[in-house]
Scaffold this motif. Structure first.
Motif, PDB file in Angstrom:
ATOM      1  N   ASP B  12      70.165  32.318 -44.032  1.00 11.01           N
ATOM      2  CA  ASP B  12      71.561  31.896 -43.965  1.00 11.01           C
ATOM      3  C   ASP B  12      71.750  30.505 -43.372  1.00 11.01           C
ATOM      4  O   ASP B  12      72.852  30.165 -42.958  1.00 11.01           O
ATOM      5  CB  ASP B  12      72.358  32.928 -43.149  1.00 11.01           C
ATOM      6  N   VAL B  13      70.681  29.728 -43.327  1.00 11.91           N
ATOM      7  CA  VAL B  13      70.854  28.384 -42.770  1.00 11.91           C
ATOM      8  C   VAL B  13      71.699  27.538 -43.714  1.00 11.91           C
ATOM      9  O   VAL B  13      71.942  27.912 -44.868  1.00 11.91           O
ATOM     10  CB  VAL B  13      69.496  27.669 -42.497  1.00 11.91           C
ATOM     11  N   ASP B  14      72.108  26.421 -43.222  1.00 15.25           N
ATOM     12  CA  ASP B  14      73.015  25.534 -43.945  1.00 15.25           C
ATOM     13  C   ASP B  14      72.507  25.212 -45.360  1.00 15.25           C
ATOM     14  O   ASP B  14      71.352  24.794 -45.539  1.00 15.25           O
ATOM     15  CB  ASP B  14      73.153  24.232 -43.132  1.00 15.25           C
ATOM     16  N   ASP B  15      73.383  25.395 -46.337  1.00 14.20           N
ATOM     17  CA  ASP B  15      73.021  25.108 -47.733  1.00 14.20           C
ATOM     18  C   ASP B  15      72.489  23.687 -47.911  1.00 14.20           C
ATOM     19  O   ASP B  15      71.590  23.441 -48.715  1.00 14.20           O
ATOM     20  CB  ASP B  15      74.249  25.261 -48.641  1.00 14.20           C
ATOM     21  N   PHE B  17      70.710  21.829 -46.013  1.00 15.21           N
ATOM     22  CA  PHE B  17      69.290  21.669 -45.671  1.00 15.21           C
ATOM     23  C   PHE B  17      68.401  22.195 -46.794  1.00 15.21           C
ATOM     24  O   PHE B  17      67.384  21.596 -47.136  1.00 15.21           O
ATOM     25  CB  PHE B  17      68.953  22.413 -44.376  1.00 15.21           C
ATOM     26  N   ILE B  18      68.807  23.335 -47.314  1.00 17.06           N
ATOM     27  CA  ILE B  18      68.005  23.973 -48.375  1.00 17.06           C
ATOM     28  C   ILE B  18      67.985  23.086 -49.621  1.00 17.06           C
ATOM     29  O   ILE B  18      66.941  22.841 -50.215  1.00 17.06           O
ATOM     30  CB  ILE B  18      68.588  25.361 -48.722  1.00 17.06           C
TER      31      ILE B  18
END
Lengths: 185, 326
Positions: B12-15, B17-18
């Motif tokens: 669920d980390v920041d989109d 970054f992905i």
């Protein structure tokens, strides 16, 4: 087709949304699933689950970034499948290695924590990632979000294996210190 | 938190970054930079200056990344012979015109540092101080060797951009269960440019025999400060402020102990006297805003002084190393 148009199809309950999604992002999702499950058939099944998940969740969801949304659905499903395989002693591949790497800096053991991922935890990880230099963060994400194998990361960034290993190792050490400081370890 | 929870929470980390990591192009760094990033710059500086020590005094050495992961080797019971053959077999590359081994020496001090996986081994410094190499696992000290080699090579420049010259390189060997030796790792090879004279023979300024305590390090400090201030030219650095900078006697002595008597120092003609009078460690504390995030670091920079001109040249050892938490 633009992502916004695909999302519009979902909102119109038009089944073309699924075929358009598969056409545009099927390979992206399959790579993530395959990295985790290391099996063509399981990865294929996981992508199908993802497409179904997108169909049932949009609407009400309206993803700002469709591929990442799909990627998260895929990753989550693949990890759950990997866990089930691991219980059956069948698991392996990059996720196992990544898990072992992270396990080196984390307390061992399974616990009820599995069901307690709070928003606070995610925010803390986001803060950690935000503080990393861009390259280190991207390499870290490639390994622990996409579960890319090391040679794949080397090729993507043009780095030697020793550099990627070193970069990941240093980032894990930073992560350990950070999580300790924030009271998560 | 355990590993499973962490990897799950990562979902669920920041989109942003992905997606950013997805858009890092194959074979390229993912950050467009005006100049190479500060860290790449550091790595090049460290590689070019630490090993090719004399090149920092007499002219910058060119980094020559040859043979990494590409040794042509035949396991041998003789470690020197193994390295000799690995170098000789460079002739099998179609871009090599000639190669001549000048010197091959076992380096016991470096062997011990690598076996202990100490952060000041040449291997750890130049290749990045990460996890202990797997090849060392289960080995006794007697089954590991660091071998220093110096050789001169000429390349066909219609086939390669590599520069000709005398190269310096460390090879790392382990003994197999059959008793033969194999190369498992090496440092980068560096070209050493022609010396105007050997350091020990240089015409030294009259005050070079002064003790370290009497030496004025203000110019060395200025060189370090200027180098750090230049980081603002990098794309990912918006600002740098310096809090403190000073000559570091302890780090200078540590570096001296690390070098004196090694095959590397001997091969370059660096006497204890030369290093004692022309090497300095400068410790500096600064805050750097990188990608918008301020970070305060204390780093130690290792410099060498050209005995002829008195000018100081920056290097980087301690500041580049990042010893893991024990």
């Amino acid at each position: 087709m633009e992502d916004s148009q695909i999302i519009q199809l979902y909102w119109e309950r038009n089944t073309d949304a699924i075929s358009q999604t598969e056409r545009k992002y099927g390979r992206y999702c399959k790579t993530i699933a395959h990295n985790i499950l290391q099996n063509e058939e399981d990865a294929e099944e996981c992508v199908n689950d993802t497409l179904l998940g997108a169909w049932t969740s949009i609407p009400p969801k309206h993803p700002d970034n469709l591929p990442v949304y799909l990627g998260k659905l895929t990753r989550n499903r693949a990890i759950n499948a990997w866990r089930a395989q691991r219980r059956d002693k069948r698991g392996g591949g990059t996720l196992t290695l990544a898990w072992e790497e992270i396990a080196e800096i984390m307390p061992s053991g399974e616990s009820v924590e599995q069901e307690m991922i709070s928003q606070e935890t995610v925010l803390a990880i986001n803060r950690f990632l935000a503080a990393l230099p861009v390259t280190e963060r991207s390499v870290f994400l490639r390994r622990y979000w996409y579960f890319d194998e090391l040679p794949v990361i080397c090729e993507r960034f043009g780095f030697r294996s020793s550099k990627v290993k070193s970069m990941l190792y240093r980032t894990r050490i930073k992560l350990k210190k950070y999580l300790k400081k924030e009271g998560f370890l | 938190m355990n590993a499973s929870l962490f990897l799950q929470a990562m979902n669920d980390v920041d989109d942003a970054f992905i997606w950013q990591s997805e858009h890092s192009e194959p074979g390229k760094k993912d950050v467009p930079v005006k100049y190479p990033s500060r860290f790449l710059f550091r790595a090049i500086m460290a590689a070019a200056i630490i090993i090719a020590f004399a090149a920092t005094v007499y002219g910058a050495g060119a980094l020559l990344d040859i043979w990494n992961d590409r040794w042509l080797q035949t396991p041998s019971v003789d470690p020197i012979q193994l390295v000799q053959e690995a170098i000789d077999r460079q002739m099998e590359k179609d871009y090599t015109v000639s190669v001549q081994v000048e010197e091959i020496l076992e380096d016991e001090a470096e062997t011990q540092r690598v076996y202990d996986w100490a952060p000041d081994s040449m291997l750890a410094m130049l290749n990045g101080y990460g996890a202990r190499p797997e090849a060392l696992e289960g080995k006794t000290p007697e089954e590991v060797k660091a071998v220093y080699a110096r050789y001169t090579v000429v390349y066909d420049h219609t086939k390669t951009f590599y520069r000709d010259g005398t190269l310096y390189q460390y090879f790392y060997l382990v003994q197999t269960t059959e008793g033969t030796w194999e190369i498992f790792e090496s440092t980068d090879a560096l070209e050493l440019q022609t010396f105007p004279s050997e350091p020990g023979d240089a015409s030294l300024p009259a005050d070079t025999e002064a003790s370290a305590a009497e030496t004025d390090y203000s110019e060395a400090i200025a060189v370090v400060l200027e180098m750090i201030e230049r980081w603002e030219a990098f794309e990912d650095v918006s600002k740098v402020t310096i809090q403190a900078a000073a000559f570091d006697q302890e780090q200078t002595e540590a570096a001296l102990q690390r070098l004196v008597g090694t095959a590397f120092a001997q091969g370059n003609g660096w006497t204890e006297d030369f290093l004692t009078h022309h090497m300095a460690a400068i410790t500096v504390t600064y805050t750097i805003w990188q990608d918008g995030n301020p970070q305060t670091e204390t780093a130690c920079y290792w410099l060498l002084q050209d005995p002829a001109s008195g000018a100081w040249y920056p290097s980087e050892i301690t500041g580049f190393m990042d010893a893991p938490e024990q």
